[in-house]
Design a protein around this motif. Structure first.
Motif, PDB file in Angstrom:
ATOM      1  N   PRO A 154       1.017  -1.519   0.067  1.00 32.50           N
ATOM      2  CA  PRO A 154      -0.029  -0.093   0.053  1.00 32.50           C
ATOM      3  C   PRO A 154       0.885   1.130  -0.009  1.00 32.50           C
ATOM      4  O   PRO A 154       0.474   2.233  -0.137  1.00 32.50           O
ATOM      5  CB  PRO A 154      -0.895  -0.065   1.306  1.00 32.50           C
ATOM      6  N   ALA A 155       2.135   0.948  -0.052  1.00 31.91           N
ATOM      7  CA  ALA A 155       2.938   2.595   0.598  1.00 31.91           C
ATOM      8  C   ALA A 155       3.157   2.427  -1.134  1.00 31.91           C
ATOM      9  O   ALA A 155       3.973   3.444  -1.219  1.00 31.91           O
ATOM     10  CB  ALA A 155       4.264   2.216   1.484  1.00 31.91           C
ATOM     11  N   ASP A 156       3.739   1.743  -2.240  1.00 31.56           N
ATOM     12  CA  ASP A 156       4.068   1.741  -3.450  1.00 31.56           C
ATOM     13  C   ASP A 156       3.235   2.066  -4.025  1.00 31.56           C
ATOM     14  O   ASP A 156       2.083   1.804  -4.057  1.00 31.56           O
ATOM     15  CB  ASP A 156       4.572   0.769  -3.574  1.00 31.56           C
ATOM     16  N   THR A 157       3.963   3.358  -4.457  1.00 32.79           N
ATOM     17  CA  THR A 157       2.330   4.423  -5.509  1.00 32.79           C
ATOM     18  C   THR A 157       2.478   3.723  -6.644  1.00 32.79           C
ATOM     19  O   THR A 157       1.281   3.893  -7.340  1.00 32.79           O
ATOM     20  CB  THR A 157       3.011   5.647  -5.177  1.00 32.79           C
ATOM     21  N   ASP A 158       3.278   3.384  -7.398  1.00 29.69           N
ATOM     22  CA  ASP A 158       3.453   2.700  -8.564  1.00 29.69           C
ATOM     23  C   ASP A 158       2.781   1.576  -8.543  1.00 29.69           C
ATOM     24  O   ASP A 158       1.850   1.145  -9.284  1.00 29.69           O
ATOM     25  CB  ASP A 158       4.835   2.191  -9.409  1.00 29.69           C
ATOM     26  N   LEU A 216      -4.893   0.102 -10.138  1.00 30.73           N
ATOM     27  CA  LEU A 216      -6.004   1.300 -10.585  1.00 30.73           C
ATOM     28  C   LEU A 216      -6.286   1.531 -12.041  1.00 30.73           C
ATOM     29  O   LEU A 216      -7.008   1.211 -12.090  1.00 30.73           O
ATOM     30  CB  LEU A 216      -5.735   2.547 -10.098  1.00 30.73           C
ATOM     31  N   GLN A 217      -5.060   1.500 -12.201  1.00 28.04           N
ATOM     32  CA  GLN A 217      -5.205   1.683 -13.637  1.00 28.04           C
ATOM     33  C   GLN A 217      -5.918   0.028 -14.758  1.00 28.04           C
ATOM     34  O   GLN A 217      -6.780   0.106 -15.497  1.00 28.04           O
ATOM     35  CB  GLN A 217      -2.968   1.765 -14.932  1.00 28.04           C
ATOM     36  N   CYS A 218      -4.883  -1.141 -13.604  1.00 31.39           N
ATOM     37  CA  CYS A 218      -5.842  -1.833 -14.074  1.00 31.39           C
ATOM     38  C   CYS A 218      -7.671  -1.742 -13.645  1.00 31.39           C
ATOM     39  O   CYS A 218      -8.153  -3.306 -15.450  1.00 31.39           O
ATOM     40  CB  CYS A 218      -4.736  -2.805 -13.588  1.00 31.39           C
ATOM     41  N   THR A 219      -7.729  -1.808 -13.002  1.00 38.42           N
ATOM     42  CA  THR A 219      -9.223  -2.332 -12.998  1.00 38.42           C
ATOM     43  C   THR A 219      -9.731  -1.193 -13.663  1.00 38.42           C
ATOM     44  O   THR A 219     -10.642  -1.848 -13.679  1.00 38.42           O
ATOM     45  CB  THR A 219      -9.354  -2.066 -11.803  1.00 38.42           C
ATOM     46  N   SER A 225      -6.756   2.334   4.770  1.00 38.89           N
ATOM     47  CA  SER A 225      -6.307   3.562   5.443  1.00 38.89           C
ATOM     48  C   SER A 225      -4.691   3.589   5.132  1.00 38.89           C
ATOM     49  O   SER A 225      -4.146   5.258   5.590  1.00 38.89           O
ATOM     50  CB  SER A 225      -6.079   3.528   6.726  1.00 38.89           C
ATOM     51  N   MET A 226      -4.175   2.985   4.634  1.00 43.83           N
ATOM     52  CA  MET A 226      -2.312   3.128   4.279  1.00 43.83           C
ATOM     53  C   MET A 226      -2.356   2.716   2.966  1.00 43.83           C
ATOM     54  O   MET A 226      -1.039   3.435   2.686  1.00 43.83           O
ATOM     55  CB  MET A 226      -1.833   1.675   4.892  1.00 43.83           C
ATOM     56  N   LEU A 227      -3.330   2.969   1.809  1.00 44.08           N
ATOM     57  CA  LEU A 227      -2.895   3.370   0.583  1.00 44.08           C
ATOM     58  C   LEU A 227      -2.413   4.868   0.249  1.00 44.08           C
ATOM     59  O   LEU A 227      -2.980   5.709   1.012  1.00 44.08           O
ATOM     60  CB  LEU A 227      -4.612   2.705  -0.491  1.00 44.08           C
ATOM     61  N   THR A 228      -1.706   4.820  -0.082  1.00 40.35           N
ATOM     62  CA  THR A 228      -0.447   6.080  -1.238  1.00 40.35           C
ATOM     63  C   THR A 228      -1.192   6.185  -2.295  1.00 40.35           C
ATOM     64  O   THR A 228      -0.931   6.031  -3.005  1.00 40.35           O
ATOM     65  CB  THR A 228       0.920   6.041  -0.916  1.00 40.35           C
ATOM     66  N   SER A 229      -2.014   7.356  -2.476  1.00 38.94           N
ATOM     67  CA  SER A 229      -2.277   7.763  -3.227  1.00 38.94           C
ATOM     68  C   SER A 229      -0.992   8.403  -4.069  1.00 38.94           C
ATOM     69  O   SER A 229      -0.021   8.981  -3.965  1.00 38.94           O
ATOM     70  CB  SER A 229      -3.433   8.716  -3.843  1.00 38.94           C
ATOM     71  N   PRO A 230      -1.414   8.112  -5.471  1.00 43.93           N
ATOM     72  CA  PRO A 230      -0.195   8.037  -6.831  1.00 43.93           C
ATOM     73  C   PRO A 230      -1.015   9.353  -7.351  1.00 43.93           C
ATOM     74  O   PRO A 230       0.783  10.427  -8.394  1.00 43.93           O
ATOM     75  CB  PRO A 230      -1.083   6.967  -8.050  1.00 43.93           C
ATOM     76  N   LEU A 286     -11.128   6.361  -1.376  1.00 42.07           N
ATOM     77  CA  LEU A 286     -12.836   6.468  -1.805  1.00 42.07           C
ATOM     78  C   LEU A 286     -13.172   5.932  -3.557  1.00 42.07           C
ATOM     79  O   LEU A 286     -13.482   5.211  -3.959  1.00 42.07           O
ATOM     80  CB  LEU A 286     -13.586   8.010  -2.445  1.00 42.07           C
ATOM     81  N   GLU A 287     -11.908   6.666  -4.387  1.00 42.49           N
ATOM     82  CA  GLU A 287     -11.656   5.829  -5.667  1.00 42.49           C
ATOM     83  C   GLU A 287     -11.760   4.272  -5.674  1.00 42.49           C
ATOM     84  O   GLU A 287     -12.263   3.231  -6.616  1.00 42.49           O
ATOM     85  CB  GLU A 287     -10.264   6.057  -6.543  1.00 42.49           C
ATOM     86  N   VAL A 288     -10.738   3.335  -5.034  1.00 41.38           N
ATOM     87  CA  VAL A 288     -10.971   2.047  -4.768  1.00 41.38           C
ATOM     88  C   VAL A 288     -12.193   1.379  -4.071  1.00 41.38           C
ATOM     89  O   VAL A 288     -12.470   0.376  -5.096  1.00 41.38           O
ATOM     90  CB  VAL A 288     -10.204   1.283  -3.541  1.00 41.38           C
ATOM     91  N   LEU A 289     -13.286   2.314  -3.780  1.00 37.16           N
ATOM     92  CA  LEU A 289     -14.278   1.854  -2.919  1.00 37.16           C
ATOM     93  C   LEU A 289     -14.850   1.968  -3.967  1.00 37.16           C
ATOM     94  O   LEU A 289     -16.080   0.769  -3.785  1.00 37.16           O
ATOM     95  CB  LEU A 289     -14.804   2.622  -2.108  1.00 37.16           C
ATOM     96  N   LYS A 290     -14.849   2.944  -5.105  1.00 36.77           N
ATOM     97  CA  LYS A 290     -15.933   2.921  -6.036  1.00 36.77           C
ATOM     98  C   LYS A 290     -15.481   1.668  -7.166  1.00 36.77           C
ATOM     99  O   LYS A 290     -17.126   1.112  -7.602  1.00 36.77           O
ATOM    100  CB  LYS A 290     -15.523   3.932  -6.599  1.00 36.77           C
TER     101      LYS A 290
END
Length: 494
Positions: free
Chosen positions: A230-234, A240-243, A272-277, A285-289
């Motif tokens: 979750p800490a790696d933005t890439d 996100l891109q693939c989904t 809660s630990m996800l790092t936004s790229p 919210l993005e991943v929940l959507k």
């Protein structure tokens, strides 16, 4: 030795008059080839004369193509444009892939008129031999300079969809699919999106089996066999891109099971630990959507109960308990914030997966936890009712342009969110819980039959709708938006 203008015209006359005996005048054609060593006037003439008689001197084919290529690289842009314009006349037989390769390299020009000329020439030879032209394009994509690779991919992404059906045969589409798979072994995020656009436009991949093949490609790129850092933005960006690329492919016949499973097992526990790229993107919210949008197309799950439990636990985190009724210093504490956007996504996902295990809340959740859940639902429902009334009063009587102000757009979406949650909560309050209601997620296109028909076509989301009963207001975050950073070094997606 460079030929003069007079010599070029004289030898052009010899060849033009020779008609059927052209091959006997090899020396005259050689003089025309030598025109590329002259000044601007000689070069312009050579750019026109060389292709005119090219087919009559096969033994000089290499020399002729090289001479024309020299003109394509001339310092004078007008000479380059003339030479590029004539390049398709060299595209016959075994020479066509080479011409396609040359034209692909020429895409790196920064002159807009010249760039358009190259595009026109590529389209011209594509209609002569699609597979041969693609060979030149993919050769440069796989082995060429970065700028050439980038522009060749963009050419495919934008131009293939304009080609007539008789050009885009099954054989040609098969070739595109095979070569694109090779390219996908080593791509950036932006390239991945463009190449998926290319593949999604292929006619033979519009079938159920075709869409399933595309999903398999996306799964490979998404690294779903690996745990998420979750800490790696890439890593987060790649997921996100693939989904996003996979979402339009899902249907009742093409399932989202692997993605939904991955989100439940690897994303939700680390939410809660996800790092936004991307700055200003609400990554949670993005991943929940994305999870909510995929959940209706989920097939049979190996660990359905465990995944439902994770969704249930995450839902509890965003559904607060009512404040304790007590005197003293805590009596004036602030009302808990109700995060409607998050809850809409989680409730919808739980509702969709709950259909597959309808006794989950009855048999799989202990009595104490179920009681706690219902208390939270009741408190949330009360807050919803107050908020819905406030929104309806605020929007009452407003139509047309009045609904298009930024403030009212947000209120319209807020009303949609709260109504959706209300419907889902009512289902869960049934005894036994029901999973029959259907809703349209608030950020999906508005249907004309709905109450907010006045703002049809406006896609909005509120990233952090917060309800505070004593304040009677809300605030809306930025709308959903995402852009690649575009500066990644190449490496299997990132």
């Amino acid at each position: 030795m460079a030929a003069t203008v007079e010599e070029l015209y004289r030898n052009y006359g010899i060849l033009a008059d020779a008609k059927e005996d052209l091959s006997k005048h090899k020396e005259a054609y050689q003089v025309i080839l030598d025109g590329v060593k002259g000044g601007p006037k000689e070069k312009r003439l050579a750019a026109q004369f060389i292709p005119k008689f090219f087919s009559s001197f096969p033994e000089l084919a290499d020399a002729a193509i090289n001479a024309q290529l020299d003109l394509c690289e001339d310092e004078d842009v007008s000479i380059r444009r003339q030479a590029i314009k004539e390049l398709p006349r060299f595209a016959s037989g075994e020479n066509l892939p080479r011409v396609a390769d040359i034209l692909t390299q020429l895409l790196q020009t920064d002159d807009s008129a010249e760039f358009n000329q190259v595009n026109t020439a590529l389209i011209s030879i594509f209609k002569i031999d699609a597979k041969g032209t693609l060979g030149g394009l993919f050769s440069q994509i796989l082995q060429g300079e970065d700028v050439v690779r980038e522009r060749a991919i963009k050419f495919l992404s934008s131009k293939l969809k304009t080609m007539p059906e008789d050009i885009m045969t099954k054989e040609v589409e098969d070739y595109i699919f095979t070569e694109t798979k090779k390219v996908l072994e080593d791509v950036t995020g932006e390239e991945f999106v463009l190449l998926m656009r290319v593949l999604s436009g292929l006619k033979y991949l519009q079938t159920v089996s075709g869409r399933q093949q595309l999903v398999e490609l996306v799964v490979e790129q998404a690294f779903l066999e690996q745990a998420l850092n979750p800490a790696d933005t890439d890593s987060v960006d790649r997921l996100l891109q693939c989904t996003r690329q996979a979402l339009p492919l899902f249907s009742k016949n093409v399932h989202s099971t692997r993605f939904v499973t991955y989100f439940c097992e690897h994303v939700l526990p680390n939410l809660s630990m996800l790092t936004s790229p991307v700055a200003e993107l609400d990554i949670q919210l993005e991943v929940l959507k994305l999870l909510a949008e995929m959940s209706p197309f989920c097939g049979d799950m190996d660990k359905l109960e465990a995944n439902l439990t994770m969704l249930f636990e995450k839902l509890l985190e965003f559904m607060p308990l009512p404040p304790e009724e007590e005197n003293g210093e805590n009596a004036t504490s602030e009302e808990p914030k109700l995060q409607f956007s998050y809850v809409e996504c989680l409730l919808f996902s739980f509702h969709q997966l709950g259909k597959k295990l309808p006794d989950f809340l009855i048999d799989k959740v202990n009595a104490e936890k179920l009681k706690d859940f219902k208390i939270r639902l009741q408190y949330f429902a009360r807050g919803l009712q107050v908020y819905i009334r406030q929104l309806r009063v605020a929007l009452q009587g407003k139509t047309g342009d009045a609904l298009k102000t930024e403030e009212n757009k947000i209120k319209v979406v807020a009303l949609k969110i709260t109504n959706n949650i209300n419907v889902l909560i009512k289902d869960l309050f049934h005894n036994p819980p029901s999973y029959k209601s259907t809703i349209t997620l608030s950020w999906k296109p508005v249907q004309k039959t709905e109450a907010a028909a006045a703002v049809v076509g406006v896609e909005l989301c509120v990233t952090d709708l917060v309800f505070a009963e004593q304040r009677g207001g809300f605030r809306g975050g930025r709308g959903r938006g995402f852009g690649g950073r575009g500066n990644r070094s190449r490496g299997r997606i990132y």
